[in-house]
Design a protein around this motif. Structure first.
Motif, PDB file in Angstrom:
ATOM      1  N   HIS A 380       0.817  -1.218   0.000  1.00 26.95           N
ATOM      2  CA  HIS A 380       0.000   0.000   0.000  1.00 26.95           C
ATOM      3  C   HIS A 380       0.854   1.273   0.000  1.00 26.95           C
ATOM      4  CE1 HIS A 380      -3.791  -2.107   0.360  1.00 26.95           C
ATOM      5  NE2 HIS A 380      -3.289  -2.837   1.341  1.00 26.95           N
ATOM      6  N   ASP A 381       2.125   1.142   0.394  1.00 28.57           N
ATOM      7  CA  ASP A 381       3.012   2.303   0.372  1.00 28.57           C
ATOM      8  C   ASP A 381       3.660   2.484  -0.994  1.00 28.57           C
ATOM      9  OD1 ASP A 381       2.466   2.828   2.995  1.00 28.57           O
ATOM     10  OD2 ASP A 381       4.235   1.782   3.777  1.00 28.57           O
ATOM     11  N   ALA A 382       3.540   1.459  -1.847  1.00 25.74           N
ATOM     12  CA  ALA A 382       4.185   1.514  -3.151  1.00 25.74           C
ATOM     13  C   ALA A 382       3.304   2.225  -4.162  1.00 25.74           C
ATOM     14  CB  ALA A 382       4.504   0.101  -3.638  1.00 25.74           C
ATOM     15  N   GLU A 383       3.940   2.685  -5.254  1.00 28.61           N
ATOM     16  CA  GLU A 383       3.184   3.297  -6.334  1.00 28.61           C
ATOM     17  C   GLU A 383       2.192   2.276  -6.896  1.00 28.61           C
ATOM     18  OE1 GLU A 383       4.011   5.440 -10.683  1.00 28.61           O
ATOM     19  OE2 GLU A 383       5.672   4.640  -9.483  1.00 28.61           O
ATOM     20  N   ASP A 384       0.968   2.706  -7.166  1.00 28.74           N
ATOM     21  CA  ASP A 384      -0.116   1.851  -7.677  1.00 28.74           C
ATOM     22  C   ASP A 384      -0.538   0.771  -6.676  1.00 28.74           C
ATOM     23  OD1 ASP A 384      -0.131   3.112 -10.238  1.00 28.74           O
ATOM     24  OD2 ASP A 384       1.662   1.956 -10.755  1.00 28.74           O
ATOM     25  N   GLY A 385      -0.064   0.886  -5.422  1.00 29.21           N
ATOM     26  CA  GLY A 385      -0.426  -0.127  -4.423  1.00 29.21           C
ATOM     27  C   GLY A 385       0.108  -1.508  -4.760  1.00 29.21           C
ATOM     28  N   PHE A 386       1.306  -1.528  -5.376  1.00 30.38           N
ATOM     29  CA  PHE A 386       1.840  -2.813  -5.870  1.00 30.38           C
ATOM     30  C   PHE A 386       3.360  -2.766  -5.804  1.00 30.38           C
ATOM     31  CE2 PHE A 386       3.301  -5.497  -9.460  1.00 30.38           C
ATOM     32  CZ  PHE A 386       2.702  -6.696  -9.102  1.00 30.38           C
ATOM     33  N   SER A 387       3.936  -3.698  -5.030  1.00 31.21           N
ATOM     34  CA  SER A 387       5.390  -3.704  -4.862  1.00 31.21           C
ATOM     35  C   SER A 387       6.111  -4.536  -5.915  1.00 31.21           C
ATOM     36  CB  SER A 387       5.750  -4.244  -3.473  1.00 31.21           C
ATOM     37  OG  SER A 387       5.431  -5.640  -3.394  1.00 31.21           O
ATOM     38  N   GLY A 388       5.433  -5.579  -6.424  1.00 35.30           N
ATOM     39  CA  GLY A 388       6.059  -6.444  -7.422  1.00 35.30           C
ATOM     40  C   GLY A 388       7.071  -7.413  -6.857  1.00 35.30           C
ATOM     41  N   GLN A 389       7.056  -7.604  -5.539  1.00 34.98           N
ATOM     42  CA  GLN A 389       8.007  -8.545  -4.939  1.00 34.98           C
ATOM     43  C   GLN A 389       7.675  -9.983  -5.318  1.00 34.98           C
ATOM     44  OE1 GLN A 389       7.923  -7.231  -0.673  1.00 34.98           O
ATOM     45  NE2 GLN A 389      10.141  -7.138  -0.960  1.00 34.98           N
ATOM     46  N   ASN A 390       8.644 -10.870  -5.093  1.00 41.97           N
ATOM     47  CA  ASN A 390       8.433 -12.302  -5.353  1.00 41.97           C
ATOM     48  C   ASN A 390       7.792 -12.949  -4.130  1.00 41.97           C
ATOM     49  OD1 ASN A 390       8.757 -14.947  -6.601  1.00 41.97           O
ATOM     50  ND2 ASN A 390      10.360 -15.256  -5.069  1.00 41.97           N
ATOM     51  N   TYR A 391       6.717 -13.675  -4.361  1.00 37.42           N
ATOM     52  CA  TYR A 391       6.034 -14.361  -3.255  1.00 37.42           C
ATOM     53  C   TYR A 391       6.098 -15.879  -3.379  1.00 37.42           C
ATOM     54  CZ  TYR A 391       4.251  -9.699  -2.410  1.00 37.42           C
ATOM     55  OH  TYR A 391       4.164  -8.349  -2.161  1.00 37.42           O
ATOM     56  N   PHE A 392       6.746 -16.373  -4.413  1.00 37.19           N
ATOM     57  CA  PHE A 392       6.964 -17.818  -4.547  1.00 37.19           C
ATOM     58  C   PHE A 392       8.123 -18.237  -3.642  1.00 37.19           C
ATOM     59  CE2 PHE A 392       4.277 -17.569  -8.232  1.00 37.19           C
ATOM     60  CZ  PHE A 392       3.827 -18.867  -8.454  1.00 37.19           C
ATOM     61  N   PRO A 393       8.189 -19.529  -3.286  1.00 35.45           N
ATOM     62  CA  PRO A 393       9.312 -19.993  -2.466  1.00 35.45           C
ATOM     63  C   PRO A 393      10.648 -19.797  -3.189  1.00 35.45           C
ATOM     64  CG  PRO A 393       7.584 -21.660  -2.575  1.00 35.45           C
ATOM     65  CD  PRO A 393       7.249 -20.616  -3.587  1.00 35.45           C
ATOM     66  N   ASP A 394      11.682 -19.555  -2.413  1.00 32.81           N
ATOM     67  CA  ASP A 394      13.021 -19.543  -2.994  1.00 32.81           C
ATOM     68  C   ASP A 394      13.324 -20.929  -3.550  1.00 32.81           C
ATOM     69  OD1 ASP A 394      13.408 -16.910  -2.250  1.00 32.81           O
ATOM     70  OD2 ASP A 394      14.214 -17.464  -0.272  1.00 32.81           O
ATOM     71  N   GLY A 395      13.874 -20.985  -4.731  1.00 35.11           N
ATOM     72  CA  GLY A 395      14.193 -22.278  -5.335  1.00 35.11           C
ATOM     73  C   GLY A 395      13.081 -22.821  -6.214  1.00 35.11           C
ATOM     74  N   MET A 396      11.996 -22.090  -6.325  1.00 31.15           N
ATOM     75  CA  MET A 396      10.913 -22.510  -7.217  1.00 31.15           C
ATOM     76  C   MET A 396      10.659 -21.387  -8.215  1.00 31.15           C
ATOM     77  SD  MET A 396       6.949 -23.526  -6.317  1.00 31.15           S
ATOM     78  CE  MET A 396       5.746 -23.738  -7.610  1.00 31.15           C
ATOM     79  N   ARG A 397      10.686 -21.726  -9.486  1.00 36.13           N
ATOM     80  CA  ARG A 397      10.467 -20.699 -10.493  1.00 36.13           C
ATOM     81  C   ARG A 397       8.996 -20.272 -10.479  1.00 36.13           C
ATOM     82  NH1 ARG A 397       7.974 -22.465 -15.085  1.00 36.13           N
ATOM     83  NH2 ARG A 397       7.779 -24.713 -15.402  1.00 36.13           N
ATOM     84  N   ARG A 398       8.796 -19.048 -10.902  1.00 31.94           N
ATOM     85  CA  ARG A 398       7.445 -18.522 -10.939  1.00 31.94           C
ATOM     86  C   ARG A 398       6.639 -19.262 -12.001  1.00 31.94           C
ATOM     87  NH1 ARG A 398       4.852 -14.325  -9.188  1.00 31.94           N
ATOM     88  NH2 ARG A 398       2.947 -13.762 -10.292  1.00 31.94           N
ATOM     89  N   GLU A 399       5.412 -19.675 -11.674  1.00 30.50           N
ATOM     90  CA  GLU A 399       4.531 -20.336 -12.633  1.00 30.50           C
ATOM     91  C   GLU A 399       3.207 -19.602 -12.702  1.00 30.50           C
ATOM     92  OE1 GLU A 399       4.142 -24.622 -12.808  1.00 30.50           O
ATOM     93  OE2 GLU A 399       5.725 -24.815 -11.297  1.00 30.50           O
ATOM     94  N   ARG A 400       2.583 -19.676 -13.870  1.00 34.69           N
ATOM     95  CA  ARG A 400       1.249 -19.087 -14.035  1.00 34.69           C
ATOM     96  C   ARG A 400       0.227 -20.214 -14.020  1.00 34.69           C
ATOM     97  NH1 ARG A 400      -0.908 -15.186 -18.970  1.00 34.69           N
ATOM     98  NH2 ARG A 400      -3.032 -14.919 -18.143  1.00 34.69           N
ATOM     99  N   PHE A 401      -0.550 -20.292 -12.968  1.00 35.94           N
ATOM    100  CA  PHE A 401      -1.533 -21.363 -12.820  1.00 35.94           C
ATOM    101  C   PHE A 401      -2.910 -20.950 -13.351  1.00 35.94           C
ATOM    102  CE2 PHE A 401       1.500 -22.146  -9.301  1.00 35.94           C
ATOM    103  CZ  PHE A 401       1.968 -23.378  -9.717  1.00 35.94           C
ATOM    104  N   TYR A 402      -3.317 -19.733 -13.061  1.00 36.79           N
ATOM    105  CA  TYR A 402      -4.651 -19.288 -13.461  1.00 36.79           C
ATOM    106  C   TYR A 402      -4.576 -18.579 -14.800  1.00 36.79           C
ATOM    107  CZ  TYR A 402      -9.055 -16.696 -13.453  1.00 36.79           C
ATOM    108  OH  TYR A 402     -10.264 -16.171 -13.802  1.00 36.79           O
ATOM    109  N   ARG A 403      -5.275 -19.127 -15.787  1.00 38.19           N
ATOM    110  CA  ARG A 403      -5.299 -18.566 -17.128  1.00 38.19           C
ATOM    111  C   ARG A 403      -6.755 -18.305 -17.519  1.00 38.19           C
ATOM    112  NH1 ARG A 403      -0.360 -19.262 -19.678  1.00 38.19           N
ATOM    113  NH2 ARG A 403       1.104 -20.572 -18.526  1.00 38.19           N
ATOM    114  N   PRO A 404      -7.252 -17.116 -17.220  1.00 34.46           N
ATOM    115  CA  PRO A 404      -8.656 -16.823 -17.535  1.00 34.46           C
ATOM    116  C   PRO A 404      -8.911 -16.836 -19.032  1.00 34.46           C
ATOM    117  CG  PRO A 404      -7.500 -14.851 -16.804  1.00 34.46           C
ATOM    118  CD  PRO A 404      -6.573 -15.996 -16.579  1.00 34.46           C
ATOM    119  N   VAL A 405     -10.148 -17.149 -19.387  1.00 31.54           N
ATOM    120  CA  VAL A 405     -10.550 -17.183 -20.796  1.00 31.54           C
ATOM    121  C   VAL A 405     -11.140 -15.832 -21.179  1.00 31.54           C
ATOM    122  CG1 VAL A 405     -10.986 -19.661 -20.704  1.00 31.54           C
ATOM    123  CG2 VAL A 405     -12.858 -18.066 -20.248  1.00 31.54           C
TER     124      VAL A 405
END
Length: 443
Positions: A380-405
């Motif tokens: 909430h302190d960041a611009e646009d209310g979005f920090s963009g930090q990584n929230y996945f575990p260390d050692g696991m690459r980021r994956e996209r699970f939800y793919r809306p139609v």
């Protein structure tokens, strides 16, 4: 004397019209037509063990009797409803003795699915050594009701419910036998065929009731309904019919065929299905097949369920019909369903990875010393209310699970997702530049 009295006793019309040769059986040309597998068996003079699977009144018992006659086998009939192990032993012993005298035995078991697994296993040695040719009749799916060992030793033949043409042929034979036409107008005759619901025996039983009426009268559909009793639809809510119809309802909804879905819904209710079971399945459909393409689908399904529980039958069934219509017409997406399954697989595959330390709380001094919470950016302190930090575990690459139609409300969710992904890439790029400058300053 008993045989004389039996021969003089009245016989039901269905028994008097029982086919005397294979060609007289109606509605099963795929099995007994010129190129049918059973026709080929008889032409070769040898019948193998088989399971006849079909609805009531389609000719299973008659077919078994004609098979025995066609290859000169002794015909033995048992019903699994009334028979037990002692009855089977007697039949097997008699069949063995008959075999020593040079004659085989065709053992016909009606409702074979009623025998338990151990009783079904009891047939195996007698089938294998040729003591009996087993012909079992069942109205239930053999895959669910019969042992795999028994099925591996018998062919399964599926008999059809009788269509209108086959039913009409049976009525014509009945009228020829009786010498006059049924007292029905054209509409009532069509209604009579509908009442039979593909069951030839039931159709002839209805006809027999009508033949008792004065032949000079002519009934319309309303008069027919008063003259004969319509039976309950064929539907066993504990057996295959239950699963077939709920599958038909679910897939009709998935295919957005609202009218077909309403039809299967009505069929289930007419067959005595518990409306609450249907309500639960509609909720399941809302989250699996509509999902966030229409976020109102789940509240609608839950409201229909709650309304039925408050009103009961028959008023509450209208609420469920409304849910069927809503779900059938809704845009469809299984993106959330697929995302859930994918993320479960990922969680199982990656084991017990710890969350990155910067998103962990540090309620103790030791945890602070270990780096818990260090470097966390409050979104909430960041611009646009979005920090963009990584929230996945260390050692696991980021994956996209939800793919809306790109259907329904998920089109908006897709735009939101793309917006956050662009911001994330921008923030990560800025973070990478800042880290590089920091390293250069240290040098």
């Amino acid at each position: 004397m008993s045989g004389l009295f039996e021969s003089q006793a009245p016989r039901p019309l269905a028994d008097r019209l029982r086919p005397q040769k294979l060609a007289d059986i109606v509605g099963q040309d795929h099995l007994i037509g010129p190129n049918g597998p059973i026709t080929r068996m008889l032409a070769a003079g040898q019948v193998s063990s088989m399971i006849l699977w079909g609805p009531p009144g389609c000719g299973k018992t008659t077919l078994a009797k004609l098979l025995a006659d066609g290859v000169d086998l002794h015909f033995e009939l048992l019903s699994a409803v009334f028979s037990g192990v002692a009855d089977l032993r007697k039949v097997f012993e008699a069949a063995r003795e008959r075999r020593r005298m040079g004659q085989g035995t065709l053992l016909f078991i009606d409702e074979i699915h009623r025998f338990n697994r151990a009783q079904q296993d009891g047939f195996l040695p007698y089938v294998e050594d040729g003591t009996i040719v087993l012909v079992g009749a069942t109205t239930e799916n053999p895959s669910f009701e019969l042992n795999a060992a028994l099925l591996s030793r018998a062919q399964v033949f599926v008999l059809n419910r009788l269509d209108a043409a086959a039913e009409e042929l049976l009525l014509a034979r009945a009228e020829d036998l009786m010498g006059y036409r049924l007292p029905l107008d054209a509409a009532a005759r069509a209604a009579l065929l509908d009442m039979a619901d593909g069951d030839g025996r039931y159709l002839l039983n209805l006809a027999e009731e009508l033949f008792r009426l004065p032949p000079e009268i002519e009934l319309d559909p309303a008069g027919l309904s008063k003259a004969v009793q319509r039976r309950a639809p064929l539907y066993d809510k504990a057996q295959e019919g239950h699963y077939n119809l709920i599958s038909a309802l679910h897939k009709s909804l998935r295919g957005s065929d609202t009218d077909a879905a309403l039809y299967w819904f009505a069929r289930m209710l007419d067959g005595g299905e518990d409306p609450l079971y249907i309500a639960r399945r509609l909720v399941r459909f809302a989250v699996e097949d509509v999902g966030l393409a229409d976020p109102q689908a789940l509240p609608q399904a839950l409201a229909g369920w709650d309304t039925y529980k408050r009103l009961g039958s028959p008023e509450g069934e209208l609420a469920l019909a409304q849910v069927v219509i809503y779900l059938g017409t809704a845009p469809k997406s299984n993106a959330a369903y697929k995302a859930y399954n994918a993320v479960r697989r990922a969680a199982k595959a990656n084991g017990s990875l710890m969350p990155p330390k910067h998103i962990l709380n540090a309620p103790t001094k030791l945890m602070s010393q270990l780096g818990y919470g260090a470097g966390y950016d409050y979104d909430h302190d960041a611009e646009d209310g979005f920090s963009g930090q990584n929230y996945f575990p260390d050692g696991m690459r980021r994956e996209r699970f939800y793919r809306p139609v790109e259907r329904g409300f998920e089109r908006d969710l897709l735009k939101r997702q793309e917006y956050w992904e662009k911001l994330r890439a921008k923030r990560q790029q800025a973070r990478a530049v800042a880290e590089k400058r920091q390293e250069e300053d240290l040098d």
